[in-house]
Structure formats: C-alpha cells, structure tokens
Design a protein around this motif. Structure first.
Motif, mmCIF file in Angstrom:
data_model
loop_
_atom_site.group_PDB
_atom_site.id
_atom_site.type_symbol
_atom_site.label_atom_id
_atom_site.label_comp_id
_atom_site.label_asym_id
_atom_site.label_seq_id
_atom_site.Cartn_x
_atom_site.Cartn_y
_atom_site.Cartn_z
ATOM 1 N N THR A 114 37.527 39.113 41.632
ATOM 2 C CA THR A 114 36.758 40.327 41.922
ATOM 3 C C THR A 114 37.361 41.505 41.177
ATOM 4 O O THR A 114 38.589 41.600 41.040
ATOM 5 C CB THR A 114 36.771 40.619 43.436
ATOM 6 N N ARG A 174 32.861 38.941 40.116
ATOM 7 C CA ARG A 174 32.211 39.834 41.084
ATOM 8 C C ARG A 174 32.645 41.279 40.867
ATOM 9 O O ARG A 174 33.819 41.552 40.628
ATOM 10 C CB ARG A 174 32.571 39.401 42.510
ATOM 11 N N PRO A 228 36.427 41.508 49.158
ATOM 12 C CA PRO A 228 36.082 40.078 49.182
ATOM 13 C C PRO A 228 36.982 39.310 50.141
ATOM 14 O O PRO A 228 37.986 39.827 50.638
ATOM 15 C CB PRO A 228 36.324 39.651 47.733
ATOM 16 N N VAL A 263 42.288 39.884 42.362
ATOM 17 C CA VAL A 263 41.528 41.124 42.481
ATOM 18 C C VAL A 263 42.051 42.104 41.434
ATOM 19 O O VAL A 263 43.252 42.388 41.379
ATOM 20 C CB VAL A 263 41.663 41.744 43.887
#
Length: 714
Positions: free
Chosen positions: A238, A262, A280, A286
């Motif tokens: 993400t 994402r 998330p 991340v």
C-alpha cells in the motif's frame, strides 16, 4: 481579463455575466484568487481615473456586481479562507522583501526553474541579459498599451506577494505564471520594432538556456515517484499519501500506468482515530509519500504510527518527492497512559501534560511511537516542543528525539491550546536488551530553551526531565542479517581510542562488538603500574552489541600513561593522565560562609560581583564522592522566585566531586543567567544561595544544619 476589457470598450450583458462568473469561480478554485479580485478592482479604479469618467464600466453595476460576488464567496471565506493563516502556521516562511529577492522575482519571468535561481545556478551572462530585458521594458512605458500591461503585472505581483506575506508562505516561480502573458504583451508594444525583435530574441535565448539546464534542477517528479512505487512494491502493498500529494498528479499517473499497488489518500486535517479507519490490514509493506508533509503532518504522526514495531524504513527520493517504505508494519495504535503534570517557567504555569504513550516490549531494532498530549495555557506566546530521552540504568543518555506539538490542522501551540506531539524513538545499532527509562523535557526555542520546570518533584530527574515510564527491550534484534549464530565475538570499534584526562576524572568507554559469546573483562593499567579490572554489565546481547564501561582515574593518581587492554593483552585505548596539583592554601574570597556538607566538603567562602552576576565559590574537600554532584547558585527575590541562577559541576566540570582529595581547596566560578521574565533591576535586593544536588534524582544535599542550601550574605 477579456470580459473586463470588453466592459472597458463596448459593455454587454454577456461580458458582465462572464466577468462575475469567472471571478467567483476563481475565488472558489484557489486561495490566491483574492489577489486577482483586488487587481480587477484597482485597475478599474485607475481606468475611471484616467478616463475621468465612471461610465465604462458603469460604476453602479460594478459595485452591485462586486458586492454580489463577495456575498456568494462569503461561505467559503468564513469556513476556509480565514483559517489559511492557521493552516500554514507550522511552516511560516514568508518572503523577505530584499533587493536580492525582488531581483529573483524579476529573473523568474525569463529563467526557469525557480530552484535554479535560488540555488545560484544562473550564469553571469544570463543575469546580464535579464538586466537588458528589464531596461528594454522601460521603453514600453512610452506606449499606452505598454503602460497598462506593466501596471497590470505590477498590481498582480504586489497583491500576490502581500498575500504570501500574510499567509506565511514562501514564494515560488510558478506563482507568476498568471502574470507572464501580460509582460509578454508589454514586450510586443516596444518601439522601434528593431528593439522589440532584439528583446524577444534575448528572451528566446534565455528560454533555450533554461530548457537545457532544467535536467540539473528537477523538482517534485510525481510521474517518477509512481514508476518507482510500481518497481518496488506489489499488489499486497500500500502507498499512503496526503490529499495534497494525491492531487499533485499522483492520482493521474496512477490511473495512467495502471499501478496494482493500493493507493490510500489521507485527508489533510485528520487525526489518528480517523486515519486508522483508512489503513490497510497488516501484512504487506506500506510506503508513505511524505510530500508535502509540512502541510499535512508537521508533527510526524504517520511516521510515528508506521514506525512502531518496525526496523528503520527504506527511503527513496525521486526529484524532490520523498517516500518511506515500512516493511510489514503492525499498524497498532500506541497505548496511552493518563498523566497529570504541570510545567512552569518558575513563576507561572505554561502547559499541562495530560497523557503519554506507553511503548510495548520490543526488540532493540524496532522503533516505539510515544505520543504526548498537551494543553498550553500561554498559547498566544509559547510554542512548546518536546524532547524525549532514553536513558540506561546508570542515567546515561542512549537516544534522543524531538517533536513539535500541533493539532490535527497542524496549528502549533502558539495558535491552539490543545495539541499532541508524536515522538518516534529508535535506539542506536547494538543497544543491548534491558529496561530503559523514558524522560521528556518540554521547551520552547524562544525563551525556555533549557526546559520548562515540571511541578511533579517525584518524577523530575536530570534537571528538568520528567520520567514518564520504562521501555523493555527483549533479545532478538537483527542488526546484521548475514551473521551466523556461531560467529565468534569480535571488537569492531572503540571510542575514544586516545584521550587525555585529569586525575579524579571519569569517562565512558564505548565498545561495539559483533558476534556471539560472553563480553570479556578489560584491564586498566595506571601510570603507577597498578591494574584494575573493568567488568561488563551486560549478560545477554544480540548479534551487534554497543556497550559503555565507565573508567575512573583515582583522585591521587600521578601523571603518566595509562592503557586499557583486552584479556589477550591487545591495547584498545591509550590514556594520558595529567595530575592536578593540590591547592592546600585557601584562595582569597570576600565573604566567609563555612557551610558544611557532610561527606562532601565545606563551602568556605565566596566573592560576588553583582554588576556581572559572577560568583566565585571556594570549597574545601572532605574527599572523593561516589556521586558526581552538581553545584547550584541562585538569586531569590522576596516572593521566593528564582531571579537568576547557574547550575554546573564544580569549576565548569573540570573538578568533579568524584575526584576531590581530602583537604584541598577548589575554586568554583559561576556566571548567573537571568530567568525569563526578569530584568537586571530585579537582582537588587535578591538573596544569594548555593548548594549541591544529585543531577539524576534532583535531591539536594543537606548541610549539617539540615538545610538544603547555604545562605550567602554579601
């Protein structure tokens, strides 16, 4: 501009509607639009004045129309525009109106990018050409059209710079894009035509030079950042970005390149509770796009949240657009513990600390997120910051991090009373397992740089540090992923390798080991030939170990060379001891005291110079102490307020009490500093006191009369 020009020549109903609609749309579209609205009204006033008539455009319709536009803009003005100053308060960097700055603004019309101008990348010949163009533009004042264009340009630039100054925003070359066409038209009005052609040719040469130089001054490459995300991350990962960065072309390129990673857009002004709902599920990596963090997360909330329980994030930059990649962050919000501690400047309360984060048990290579929640009473004047310090069992500083207090809208304590600071704490590589104490010091950089005073005396330590809890570090840190479990212990660094000290001094020897196995004892060989064993205090450690061992030179040691060696005899540190002579005759002083501090020494007398606030104390030692005490000297007014003070180890640290020898005299000079809120006039009539305290606990030594200080009477 077209509609306004139409109204100036042949007014029509359509021109009025287009003008009002465009003006209102601008006001809702961007925060710089008031500069355009002001420009329109000023040039209209000038048009009426120059024509000596208010019929074109009709002044009655103009006033009604501008009033209507203002009323329709009022909701946005009240709910958003008035908050712009607060929104930018954390990063106020208004331009300074110097000759250099104005020259840079003028150069920005002909040279780009702006970073090239501000970084000194403009060649002297380009500066000369810009000056020639500026001189040529003066000739455009000879035509009515040229005068009007330059007037428009000057008004727009003036209003824009005024707005930036009010909002506290820095200037950027792109802000003058709306003015550039007007200057270009002014160039077209130059006469004779040969001058116009010559000036256009010069400006064209500058454009070509700017295009050629641009690759060396890249800036905010959203396209490159998206490509880099696609290369480093996959569909399980993400990317978090603030809405400002998302609007700044990241969303556009995301869809254009069909990125599988994402993308989560974080709304500016959201607090942690709102952000947690958008994150998330834990598991994947991340990435946090930190451009433009100063606007959206000046207090570092996202880095704190994502760092908790993770190793140091991977960083990368694509032409000014920075990102951090956190590997499988647990995304667990930090636990908070209530706290009720007031901080003052010694005379009045400044701020209240209401809760602090409590770090979980972690490995040494994982960070901790420790939020601090504050209420500032003196909000209009004081911008409070926090310094969080990690100390070992001996009180030695292991790590430190600073954070600014701000609310979710990034308004600091100077503008908003309730705020939070998010301190992300990482330990140095090799920190061994164990229990560490956490301390926080509140300060502001203007008037309380040394720290505000915590009123909770039970928690106060090390001067003005407040103990807020402990951090348990468990084994298992992976500092060196490639090391094997059976790798033998190896010493890879020693600090200091060479040092000169006095007798009675103490210093920390820092050792960095790699591998496994028990840490060995060291041998200190002194100038007189005697040897001391320096044992380790660490029982359990990881693949990389950083340890400190305190080395003390006996107070009565002679001058000469000393060494520290490993068990195999290899010398790792050389020490030059320079013995201080004993002062057995009392030095001169003007006032006798003879205050006895049992087991430490006697404050024999002092000399005070009120004009310079200098105090020289004379001590006679009883012997070396086990604790290294700090001396304090204070001026106290009739109300008990500390007007001025000095705190330091004896003789500025050169004669620590752990090195005192029985019977010797120590000269201890102090220069008192006025505390905030006091003036030199308030020194008159204040009483002078002195004493000693343990810096780690804050506990004062008591005299044989059971007082915690000695009263000095000039």
């Amino acid at each position: 501009a077209w509609a306004w020009h139409r109204l100036l020549c042949r007014p029509t109903r359509a021109a009025w509607i287009i003008l009002w609609s465009a003006e209102l749309a601008l006001l809702y579209a961007h925060n710089t639009a008031p500069a355009v609205a002001l420009w329109l009204n000023i040039v209209t006033l000038i048009a009426w004045t120059s024509a000596r008539s208010m019929r074109k455009p009709d002044w009655r319709i103009w006033i009604v129309g501008q009033s209507l536009v203002g009323l329709l803009w009022l909701p946005y003005f009240a709910s958003r525009f008035l908050n712009l100053t607060d929104a930018n308060s954390a990063i106020r960097s208004a331009p300074d109106f110097t000759a250099d700055f104005l020259a840079q603004v003028g150069s920005a019309f002909w040279i780009m990018p702006w970073e090239r101008i501000t970084r000194g990348g403009v060649a002297p010949w380009e500066t000369m050409l810009v000056a020639l163009i500026g001189a040529a533009l003066l000739f455009s004042l000879g035509s009515r059209g040229g005068r009007w264009m330059l007037l428009h340009a000057a008004l727009l630039i003036a209003w824009m710079l005024l707005g930036l100054f009010i909002l506290g925003n820095d200037f950027h070359g792109r802000y003058i894009v709306m003015v550039a066409p007007l200057v270009a038209v002014a160039l077209g009005s130059l006469r004779p035509r040969l001058l116009m052609v010559f000036t256009v040719a010069i400006s064209g040469a500058l454009v070509v030079a700017s295009i050629a130089a641009r690759p060396a001054y890249p800036n905010d490459n959203a396209r490159g950042a998206v490509i880099e995300y696609a290369r480093r991350l996959d569909a399980n990962d993400t990317v978090l970005m603030w809405s400002y960065a998302d609007r700044y072309e990241l969303a556009y390129y995301w869809d254009r390149f069909a990125i599988s990673v994402r993308r989560v857009t974080l709304p500016e002004g959201a607090d942690m509770a709102d952000i947690l709902l958008l994150l998330p599920e834990p598991g994947g990596d991340v990435a946090l796009n930190v451009w433009y963090t100063q606007r959206a997360d000046y207090r570092g909330m996202m880095n704190c949240l994502l760092s908790a329980g993770t190793a140091t994030p991977e960083t990368f930059q694509v032409d000014g657009m920075d990102s951090l990649i956190y590997h499988a962050p647990p995304l667990i919000p930090p636990a908070l513990a209530p706290l009720d501690v007031w901080f003052s400047d010694g005379n009045k309360r400044i701020a209240h600390l209401g809760s602090v984060g409590q770090p979980p048990r972690t490995r040494a290579d994982h960070a901790a997120c420790i939020p601090l929640h504050l209420t500032a009473l003196d909000a209009p004047e004081t911008e409070v910051k926090a310094s969080l310090v990690v100390r070992d069992g001996r009180g030695r500083e292991i790590a430190r991090t600073d954070a600014v207090f701000a609310d979710a809208a990034q308004r600091t304590t100077g503008q908003f009373e309730r705020s939070a600071a998010f301190t992300t704490v990482r330990l140095p590589a090799g920190t061994p397992p164990g229990t560490y104490d956490l301390f926080v010091r509140l300060y502001d950089e203007k008037s309380h740089l040394s720290g505000l005073i915590p009123e909770d005396t039970q928690r106060a330590r090390f001067g003005r540090d407040l103990w807020i809890g402990t951090w348990e570090i468990v084994p298992g840190a992976v500092w060196m992923p490639d090391i094997q479990t059976d790798t033998p212990l190896t010493l890879i660094e020693v600090q200091p390798a060479l040092i000169t000290v006095n007798n009675g001094a103490a210093f920390d020897l820092t050792l960095l080991w790699s591998g496994r196995g028990a840490l060995p004892d060291l041998t200190l060989t002194l100038p007189d030939g005697t040897a001391q064993t320096i044992p380790t205090e660490i029982d359990e450690h990881d693949d990389l170990t950083r340890e400190r061992r305190t080395i003390r030179i006996p107070p009565d040691m002679m001058s000469g060379a000393a060494t520290i060696a490993l068990p195999d005899g290899d010398i790792i540190t050389s020490i030059q001891v320079e013995a201080l002579p004993m002062l057995l005759d009392a030095p001169a002083f003007t006032n006798e005291v003879n205050a006895v501090f049992p087991d430490v020494g006697t404050l024999v007398g002092f000399t005070y110079e009120p004009e310079t606030l200098e105090v020289q104390l004379v001590w006679q030692a009883e012997g070396a102490t086990s604790i290294n005490y700090t001396v304090f000297v204070q001026l106290i007014d009739a109300n008990g307020n500390v007007v001025a003070q000095s705190d330091s180890a004896p003789s500025g640290g050169s004669r620590p009490t752990i090195g005192w020898r029985a019977g010797e005299y120590i000269e201890d000079r102090h220069t008192l500093r006025l505390n905030p809120g006091f003036t030199a006039d308030q020194v008159i009539g204040a009483r002078l006191i002195a004493g000693m305290y343990d810096l780690a606990s804050g506990a004062r030594l008591r005299t044989e009369d059971s007082t915690d200080h000695a009263a000095l009477s000039p």
